[in-house]
Write a protein that holds these residues in place. Structure first.
Motif, PDB file in Angstrom:
ATOM      1  N   ASP A  66     155.127  24.161  27.002  1.00 18.05           N
ATOM      2  CA  ASP A  66     155.833  24.510  25.765  1.00 18.05           C
ATOM      3  C   ASP A  66     157.208  25.099  26.032  1.00 18.05           C
ATOM      4  O   ASP A  66     157.998  25.259  25.104  1.00 18.05           O
ATOM      5  CB  ASP A  66     155.005  25.524  24.950  1.00 18.05           C
ATOM      6  N   ILE A  67     157.488  25.419  27.277  1.00 21.54           N
ATOM      7  CA  ILE A  67     158.751  26.097  27.595  1.00 21.54           C
ATOM      8  C   ILE A  67     159.791  25.107  28.107  1.00 21.54           C
ATOM      9  O   ILE A  67     160.942  25.107  27.671  1.00 21.54           O
ATOM     10  CB  ILE A  67     158.521  27.208  28.653  1.00 21.54           C
ATOM     11  N   ILE A  68     159.407  24.240  29.043  1.00 25.80           N
ATOM     12  CA  ILE A  68     160.377  23.378  29.722  1.00 25.80           C
ATOM     13  C   ILE A  68     161.128  22.437  28.783  1.00 25.80           C
ATOM     14  O   ILE A  68     162.330  22.217  28.987  1.00 25.80           O
ATOM     15  CB  ILE A  68     159.673  22.623  30.872  1.00 25.80           C
ATOM     16  N   PRO A  69     160.483  21.879  27.734  1.00 28.98           N
ATOM     17  CA  PRO A  69     161.267  20.990  26.857  1.00 28.98           C
ATOM     18  C   PRO A  69     162.462  21.680  26.199  1.00 28.98           C
ATOM     19  O   PRO A  69     163.383  20.990  25.734  1.00 28.98           O
ATOM     20  CB  PRO A  69     160.241  20.560  25.794  1.00 28.98           C
ATOM     21  N   GLN A  70     162.455  23.005  26.145  1.00 26.31           N
ATOM     22  CA  GLN A  70     163.556  23.730  25.506  1.00 26.31           C
ATOM     23  C   GLN A  70     164.621  24.150  26.510  1.00 26.31           C
ATOM     24  O   GLN A  70     165.558  24.881  26.154  1.00 26.31           O
ATOM     25  CB  GLN A  70     163.002  24.979  24.808  1.00 26.31           C
ATOM     26  N   LEU A  71     164.498  23.689  27.759  1.00 28.06           N
ATOM     27  CA  LEU A  71     165.399  24.151  28.814  1.00 28.06           C
ATOM     28  C   LEU A  71     165.947  22.960  29.597  1.00 28.06           C
ATOM     29  O   LEU A  71     165.485  22.663  30.694  1.00 28.06           O
ATOM     30  CB  LEU A  71     164.648  25.096  29.762  1.00 28.06           C
ATOM     31  N   PRO A  72     166.944  22.266  29.085  1.00 24.30           N
ATOM     32  CA  PRO A  72     167.489  21.118  29.825  1.00 24.30           C
ATOM     33  C   PRO A  72     168.121  21.550  31.126  1.00 24.30           C
ATOM     34  O   PRO A  72     168.921  22.475  31.159  1.00 24.30           O
ATOM     35  CB  PRO A  72     168.542  20.554  28.848  1.00 24.30           C
ATOM     36  N   GLY A  73     167.759  20.899  32.204  1.00 28.82           N
ATOM     37  CA  GLY A  73     168.349  21.198  33.507  1.00 28.82           C
ATOM     38  C   GLY A  73     167.742  22.375  34.231  1.00 28.82           C
ATOM     39  O   GLY A  73     168.274  22.805  35.263  1.00 28.82           O
ATOM     40  N   ALA A  74     166.620  22.892  33.728  1.00 24.25           N
ATOM     41  CA  ALA A  74     166.010  24.055  34.387  1.00 24.25           C
ATOM     42  C   ALA A  74     165.138  23.603  35.548  1.00 24.25           C
ATOM     43  O   ALA A  74     164.554  22.528  35.515  1.00 24.25           O
ATOM     44  CB  ALA A  74     165.179  24.852  33.389  1.00 24.25           C
ATOM     45  N   ILE A  75     165.051  24.455  36.556  1.00 25.20           N
ATOM     46  CA  ILE A  75     164.186  24.202  37.708  1.00 25.20           C
ATOM     47  C   ILE A  75     162.802  24.751  37.365  1.00 25.20           C
ATOM     48  O   ILE A  75     162.663  25.901  36.934  1.00 25.20           O
ATOM     49  CB  ILE A  75     164.720  24.921  38.961  1.00 25.20           C
ATOM     50  N   ARG A  76     161.790  23.944  37.568  1.00 28.13           N
ATOM     51  CA  ARG A  76     160.420  24.303  37.156  1.00 28.13           C
ATOM     52  C   ARG A  76     159.962  25.601  37.821  1.00 28.13           C
ATOM     53  O   ARG A  76     159.349  26.457  37.195  1.00 28.13           O
ATOM     54  CB  ARG A  76     159.484  23.154  37.524  1.00 28.13           C
ATOM     55  N   SER A  77     160.253  25.756  39.117  1.00 26.46           N
ATOM     56  CA  SER A  77     159.819  26.962  39.830  1.00 26.46           C
ATOM     57  C   SER A  77     160.491  28.207  39.259  1.00 26.46           C
ATOM     58  O   SER A  77     159.890  29.277  39.189  1.00 26.46           O
ATOM     59  CB  SER A  77     160.172  26.879  41.310  1.00 26.46           C
ATOM     60  N   VAL A  78     161.743  28.060  38.853  1.00 29.21           N
ATOM     61  CA  VAL A  78     162.467  29.195  38.273  1.00 29.21           C
ATOM     62  C   VAL A  78     161.858  29.557  36.927  1.00 29.21           C
ATOM     63  O   VAL A  78     161.682  30.737  36.612  1.00 29.21           O
ATOM     64  CB  VAL A  78     163.967  28.853  38.134  1.00 29.21           C
ATOM     65  N   VAL A  79     161.515  28.559  36.129  1.00 32.31           N
ATOM     66  CA  VAL A  79     160.881  28.815  34.836  1.00 32.31           C
ATOM     67  C   VAL A  79     159.547  29.524  35.041  1.00 32.31           C
ATOM     68  O   VAL A  79     159.228  30.489  34.341  1.00 32.31           O
ATOM     69  CB  VAL A  79     160.686  27.497  34.054  1.00 32.31           C
ATOM     70  N   ALA A  80     158.782  29.061  36.016  1.00 32.66           N
ATOM     71  CA  ALA A  80     157.480  29.695  36.286  1.00 32.66           C
ATOM     72  C   ALA A  80     157.660  31.146  36.719  1.00 32.66           C
ATOM     73  O   ALA A  80     156.898  32.033  36.331  1.00 32.66           O
ATOM     74  CB  ALA A  80     156.734  28.917  37.363  1.00 32.66           C
ATOM     75  N   ARG A  81     158.678  31.410  37.529  1.00 35.33           N
ATOM     76  CA  ARG A  81     158.932  32.773  37.978  1.00 35.33           C
ATOM     77  C   ARG A  81     159.289  33.676  36.804  1.00 35.33           C
ATOM     78  O   ARG A  81     158.796  34.795  36.679  1.00 35.33           O
ATOM     79  CB  ARG A  81     160.084  32.752  38.974  1.00 35.33           C
ATOM     80  N   GLU A  82     160.149  33.190  35.927  1.00 32.98           N
ATOM     81  CA  GLU A  82     160.520  34.003  34.772  1.00 32.98           C
ATOM     82  C   GLU A  82     159.325  34.204  33.840  1.00 32.98           C
ATOM     83  O   GLU A  82     159.211  35.250  33.181  1.00 32.98           O
ATOM     84  CB  GLU A  82     161.679  33.346  34.009  1.00 32.98           C
ATOM     85  N   CYS A  83     158.450  33.222  33.778  1.00 29.34           N
ATOM     86  CA  CYS A  83     157.235  33.369  32.969  1.00 29.34           C
ATOM     87  C   CYS A  83     156.375  34.492  33.523  1.00 29.34           C
ATOM     88  O   CYS A  83     155.858  35.330  32.771  1.00 29.34           O
ATOM     89  CB  CYS A  83     156.479  32.044  32.951  1.00 29.34           C
ATOM     90  N   ARG A  84     156.239  34.534  34.839  1.00 30.01           N
ATOM     91  CA  ARG A  84     155.482  35.629  35.464  1.00 30.01           C
ATOM     92  C   ARG A  84     156.117  36.970  35.108  1.00 30.01           C
ATOM     93  O   ARG A  84     155.419  37.933  34.758  1.00 30.01           O
ATOM     94  CB  ARG A  84     155.513  35.503  36.984  1.00 30.01           C
ATOM     95  N   LEU A  85     157.443  37.048  35.222  1.00 29.58           N
ATOM     96  CA  LEU A  85     158.124  38.320  34.972  1.00 29.58           C
ATOM     97  C   LEU A  85     157.992  38.727  33.504  1.00 29.58           C
ATOM     98  O   LEU A  85     157.823  39.907  33.192  1.00 29.58           O
ATOM     99  CB  LEU A  85     159.601  38.214  35.367  1.00 29.58           C
ATOM    100  N   ALA A  86     158.068  37.757  32.614  1.00 30.43           N
ATOM    101  CA  ALA A  86     157.915  38.060  31.186  1.00 30.43           C
ATOM    102  C   ALA A  86     156.509  38.578  30.895  1.00 30.43           C
ATOM    103  O   ALA A  86     156.332  39.531  30.124  1.00 30.43           O
ATOM    104  CB  ALA A  86     158.221  36.824  30.340  1.00 30.43           C
ATOM    105  N   MET A  87     155.510  37.957  31.526  1.00 28.88           N
ATOM    106  CA  MET A  87     154.120  38.424  31.307  1.00 28.88           C
ATOM    107  C   MET A  87     153.948  39.831  31.830  1.00 28.88           C
ATOM    108  O   MET A  87     153.305  40.677  31.190  1.00 28.88           O
ATOM    109  CB  MET A  87     153.145  37.476  32.012  1.00 28.88           C
ATOM    110  N   ARG A  88     154.503  40.093  33.005  1.00 31.52           N
ATOM    111  CA  ARG A  88     154.371  41.425  33.580  1.00 31.52           C
ATOM    112  C   ARG A  88     155.048  42.458  32.694  1.00 31.52           C
ATOM    113  O   ARG A  88     154.527  43.559  32.471  1.00 31.52           O
ATOM    114  CB  ARG A  88     154.938  41.451  34.993  1.00 31.52           C
ATOM    115  N   GLU A  89     156.236  42.102  32.175  1.00 33.19           N
ATOM    116  CA  GLU A  89     156.937  43.041  31.301  1.00 33.19           C
ATOM    117  C   GLU A  89     156.136  43.264  30.017  1.00 33.19           C
ATOM    118  O   GLU A  89     155.993  44.408  29.561  1.00 33.19           O
ATOM    119  CB  GLU A  89     158.331  42.506  30.949  1.00 33.19           C
ATOM    120  N   PHE A  90     155.589  42.189  29.476  1.00 36.05           N
ATOM    121  CA  PHE A  90     154.829  42.315  28.226  1.00 36.05           C
ATOM    122  C   PHE A  90     153.643  43.258  28.414  1.00 36.05           C
ATOM    123  O   PHE A  90     153.424  44.195  27.640  1.00 36.05           O
ATOM    124  CB  PHE A  90     154.350  40.941  27.763  1.00 36.05           C
TER     125      PHE A  90
END
Lengths: 125, 223
Positions: free
Chosen positions: B15-39
């Motif tokens: 649900d995240i990657i389609p909204q991010l043209p040109g994003a690196i999948r590993s970077v998106v996954a890392r930010e997802c981890r950080l967002a979960m930890r912050e939440f």
């Protein structure tokens, strides 16, 4: 079939109309050197491009060689190790740099356009 | 309470990657981890009770581990002292240890000081072999090395907190500079939404996710 770093040079040769392997205008050595500079330039403006290669506190930008890779080097026939979204950009970079070095048949405008295309491909939509 | 690990970061990426043209999948996954930890760190929406924590002999910090490789303890929320036969009594939190740190060889005293996210000390500390133990309520966050495809995330990620985590991840990515997917204004808006949702779920957690009153009888009154 997976693309290789060599395929970047092969596709750049098509754009340069330099596909006769019996007498290349731009040697493989020069083309590989341009590709290495392209990888460095890519890592500078898009450090996340080398994210999966990160190790030992470094981005570990691939350094390509034609044969007999040493420590920290990658043979150019290896699989393209970055995301495919950067493949086209690197083709443009190598083509643009080859155009710049070729002062006999060069087209300055085309070289500038290709190098600009490289930057736009990696930073823009 | 049992946790069912039925979700993975990969489920969220869809649900995240389609909204991010040109994003690196590993970077998106890392930010997802950080967002979960912050939440989970700010909302404390994921809690568990750790039973049978031993009371050590002497002025020793007690480190709490919930025994689950998929989680890290991020906060000590509640400490109770007692046993299964006589019941448990609530210990009171303190900001810092008093000027004179004392020990006791009877029932351990009823205060504690948190020295780290997952460590605390009792005051007075216990001097001897304790017959009681501790029941500790802790806040949890997902472990940092959660793999993208492994089912290491609790089901409430998609059951309850999905939109909040999506907003947090997208906000972090949209605020990246000089990227094809950079959208600073939209990133600020999603960041605002994310912080509001943290507050919303934090309030729900304080009411036990069942709208219960957030108070209890003072010590000694409920006997």
């Amino acid at each position: 079939m997976a693309k290789t770093y060599q395929d970047v040079v092969t596709e750049a040769r098509v754009l340069l109309q330099d596909t006769d392997s019996s007498s290349y205008r731009h040697s493989n050595t020069n083309m590989i050197a341009m590709l290495n500079r392209g990888l460095q330039a890519l890592a500078r403006i898009r450090p996340d491009a080398c994210y999966d290669l990160y190790d030992d506190n470094s981005l570990n930008v691939p350094e390509l060689v034609e044969s007999a890779p040493g420590a920290g080097q990658t043979i150019w026939t290896a699989n393209f190790g970055l995301e495919m979204q950067f493949f086209n950009a690197l083709v443009h970079y190598v083509t643009g740099m080859a155009e710049i070095t070729d002062d006999e048949y060069t087209n300055d405008g085309r070289a500038a356009m290709l190098l600009g295309q490289f930057k736009m491909n990696v930073l823009g939509i | 309470m049992a946790t069912e690990y039925t979700e993975s970061i990969e489920n969220l990426l869809k649900d995240i990657i389609p909204q991010l043209p040109g994003a690196i999948r590993s970077v998106v996954a890392r930010e997802c981890r950080l967002a979960m930890r912050e939440f989970f760190e700010k909302s404390l929406a994921w809690v568990t009770v750790v039973n049978n924590v031993a009371i050590p002999d002497g002025d020793v910090a007690i480190q709490v581990d919930d025994g689950d490789d998929n989680t890290e303890v991020i906060s000590i929320l509640r400490v109770e002292i007692g046993n299964a036969t006589d019941g448990y009594q609530l210990a009171r939190p303190m900001t810092r240890l008093p000027d004179k740190v004392e020990g006791t060889n009877s029932k351990p005293g009823g205060w504690y000081v948190t020295s780290n996210p997952d460590e605390f000390k009792l005051h007075p500390y216990f001097d001897g072999t304790a017959t009681d133990d501790l029941r500790v309520t802790v806040g949890l966050i997902p472990a940092f090395d959660t793999a993208i495809t492994e089912l290491d995330l609790p089901r409430q990620i998609t059951l309850k907190f999905y939109d909040a985590i999506l907003n947090g991840t997208l906000a972090r990515l949209y605020l990246h500079p000089a990227k094809p997917y950079s959208q600073p204004v939209l990133g600020q808006q999603l960041r605002h939404n994310f912080l509001r949702q943290i507050g919303y779920y934090s309030a729900q957690r304080k009411k036990g996710f069942n709208n219960s009153p957030n108070w209890s009888y003072p010590r000694g009154w409920n006997k």
